[in-house]
Design a protein around this motif. Structure first.
Motif, short mmCIF file in Angstrom:
data_model
loop_
_atom_site.label_atom_id
_atom_site.label_comp_id
_atom_site.label_asym_id
_atom_site.label_seq_id
_atom_site.Cartn_x
_atom_site.Cartn_y
_atom_site.Cartn_z
N TRP A 108 11.68 -11.83 -44.15
CA TRP A 108 10.99 -10.96 -43.20
C TRP A 108 11.27 -11.40 -41.77
N ARG A 109 11.32 -12.70 -41.53
CA ARG A 109 11.57 -13.19 -40.17
C ARG A 109 12.99 -12.85 -39.73
N LYS A 110 13.96 -13.04 -40.62
CA LYS A 110 15.36 -12.82 -40.25
C LYS A 110 15.72 -11.35 -40.10
N ARG A 111 14.96 -10.47 -40.71
CA ARG A 111 15.25 -9.04 -40.54
C ARG A 111 14.58 -8.47 -39.28
N THR A 112 13.68 -9.25 -38.66
CA THR A 112 13.00 -8.81 -37.44
C THR A 112 13.85 -9.18 -36.24
N LYS A 113 14.39 -8.20 -35.58
CA LYS A 113 15.32 -8.42 -34.48
C LYS A 113 14.58 -8.73 -33.17
N VAL A 114 15.12 -9.68 -32.44
CA VAL A 114 14.52 -10.08 -31.17
C VAL A 114 14.44 -8.89 -30.22
N ARG A 115 15.48 -8.05 -30.21
CA ARG A 115 15.50 -6.92 -29.26
C ARG A 115 14.40 -5.90 -29.54
N GLU A 116 13.80 -5.96 -30.73
CA GLU A 116 12.73 -5.03 -31.07
C GLU A 116 11.36 -5.52 -30.61
N ILE A 117 11.27 -6.75 -30.13
CA ILE A 117 10.01 -7.34 -29.74
C ILE A 117 9.86 -7.33 -28.23
N LEU B 121 14.34 -13.47 -35.23
CA LEU B 121 13.34 -14.37 -34.67
C LEU B 121 13.53 -15.79 -35.20
N THR B 122 13.22 -16.76 -34.35
CA THR B 122 13.17 -18.15 -34.80
C THR B 122 11.73 -18.49 -35.17
N GLN B 123 11.54 -19.64 -35.81
CA GLN B 123 10.18 -20.08 -36.11
C GLN B 123 9.39 -20.28 -34.82
N ARG B 124 10.05 -20.74 -33.78
CA ARG B 124 9.37 -20.93 -32.50
C ARG B 124 8.89 -19.58 -31.96
N ASP B 125 9.74 -18.54 -32.05
CA ASP B 125 9.35 -17.20 -31.60
C ASP B 125 8.10 -16.73 -32.35
N PHE C 101 6.06 -8.76 -38.27
CA PHE C 101 7.18 -8.50 -39.19
C PHE C 101 7.26 -7.04 -39.61
N ARG C 102 6.27 -6.23 -39.18
CA ARG C 102 6.23 -4.81 -39.54
C ARG C 102 6.31 -4.63 -41.05
N LEU C 103 5.44 -5.34 -41.74
CA LEU C 103 5.44 -5.28 -43.20
C LEU C 103 4.92 -3.93 -43.68
N SER C 104 5.48 -3.46 -44.75
CA SER C 104 4.98 -2.25 -45.39
C SER C 104 3.65 -2.57 -46.06
N PRO C 105 2.87 -1.56 -46.47
CA PRO C 105 1.62 -1.85 -47.17
C PRO C 105 1.82 -2.74 -48.39
N ALA C 106 2.90 -2.50 -49.16
CA ALA C 106 3.16 -3.31 -50.35
C ALA C 106 3.50 -4.75 -49.97
#
Length: 272
Positions: free
Chosen positions: A15-24, A37-41, A76-81
């Motif tokens: 989930w972290r690696k699919r979340t792009k920095v440019r989207e935040i 994203l990094t863990q620090r982010d 992480f914009r997780l889906s409901p599931a």
């Protein structure tokens, strides 16, 4: 909290690696920095230390709170599931329900069929609510437009009380707040003893001076599907987007509504 491919650490890394920095919003993306994203982010964005989040991602067991899990779900914009899976792996139970107007309303419908219907509306954002505007299901497009839905699952509370709503919902007072307060008054008149609606009215009035002042106008409104409204969302880089909201009541659940946000290019032409 362990297990192999679908262990909590593996899921969190995915989930972290699919979340792009440019989207935040608020993060600078350049070169490889734009990849994920990094863990620090993550730690900074959800309000914990890097060491603390690192331990969580490694699967270290601790008393993690629902507030933290909700913030992570939103980031992480997780889906409901996916959000439910996160809760089950960390706390051993799904997210607590917000309380619907009719406890039997959701059980009467085929939840999977409802979710399939919402998913089929993509790329238009779509969601389903109960009579008290609790969001009970939504598609990925809605989560992309409104990440808050994975944390604050009551549509009315977000619109009326969230500070960012006043910016993201163009003409917030005229086109959103006053008509929706009129909707609350309308439903309260039709369901005077409904405890969930009583609590909703009390909470929104207690949460904002502006809301209390508009409530004193004593306006009453039924739904107005198809009316043009404008949004100014982070996912659109602040560009105003015109939409028409189509609201439908489900035949087999009188207290359930499906809402679809249909972008209206003709409406965009009027934006100055």
């Amino acid at each position: 909290m362990g297990g192999e491919h679908d262990s909590l650490p593996a899921l969190l890394r995915t989930w972290r690696k699919r979340t792009k920095v440019r989207e935040i919003q608020g993060l600078t993306a350049s070169g490889r920095r734009a990849e994920c994203l990094t863990q620090r982010d993550v730690a900074r964005l959800v309000g914990v230390s890097e060491r603390w989040y690192g331990a969580f991602e490694r699967g270290v067991e601790a008393a993690y709170s629902p507030v933290f899990l909700n913030r992570l779900s939103s980031l992480f914009r997780l889906s409901p599931a996916e959000r439910q899976t996160l809760y089950l792996k960390v706390l051993g139970h799904p997210p607590a329900p917000t309380g619907s107007v009719s406890a039997g309303a959701v059980s009467e419908i085929d939840v999977q069929l409802l979710q399939q219907f919402l998913d089929n509306q993509d790329p238009a954002p779509a969601f389903a609510t109960d009579l008290a505007w609790n969001v009970i299901a939504y598609n990925g497009a809605l989560l992309h437009w409104f990440p808050w839905v994975s944390v604050e699952v009551n549509q009315m509370r977000w619109i009326l009380l969230a500070p960012e709503a006043r910016y993201q919902l163009v003409s917030w007072r005229r086109d959103w707040a006053r008509p929706l307060l009129g909707r609350i008054r309308y439903e309260r008149a039709h369901h005077p003893n409904n405890e969930v609606l009583i609590r909703l009215e009390r909470d929104v009035l207690a949460g904002s001076t502006d809301v209390r002042e508009m409530w004193e106008l004593r306006e009453v409104a039924d739904s107005s599907p198809g009316r043009l409204r404008r949004l100014r969302l982070p996912c659109h880089r602040g560009r105003e987007v015109a939409v028409r909201i189509v609201a439908m009541r489900l035949m087999y659940g009188e207290s359930l509504y499906v809402n679809v946000l249909l972008p209206d290019p003709a409406g965009d032409e009027d934006v100055i």
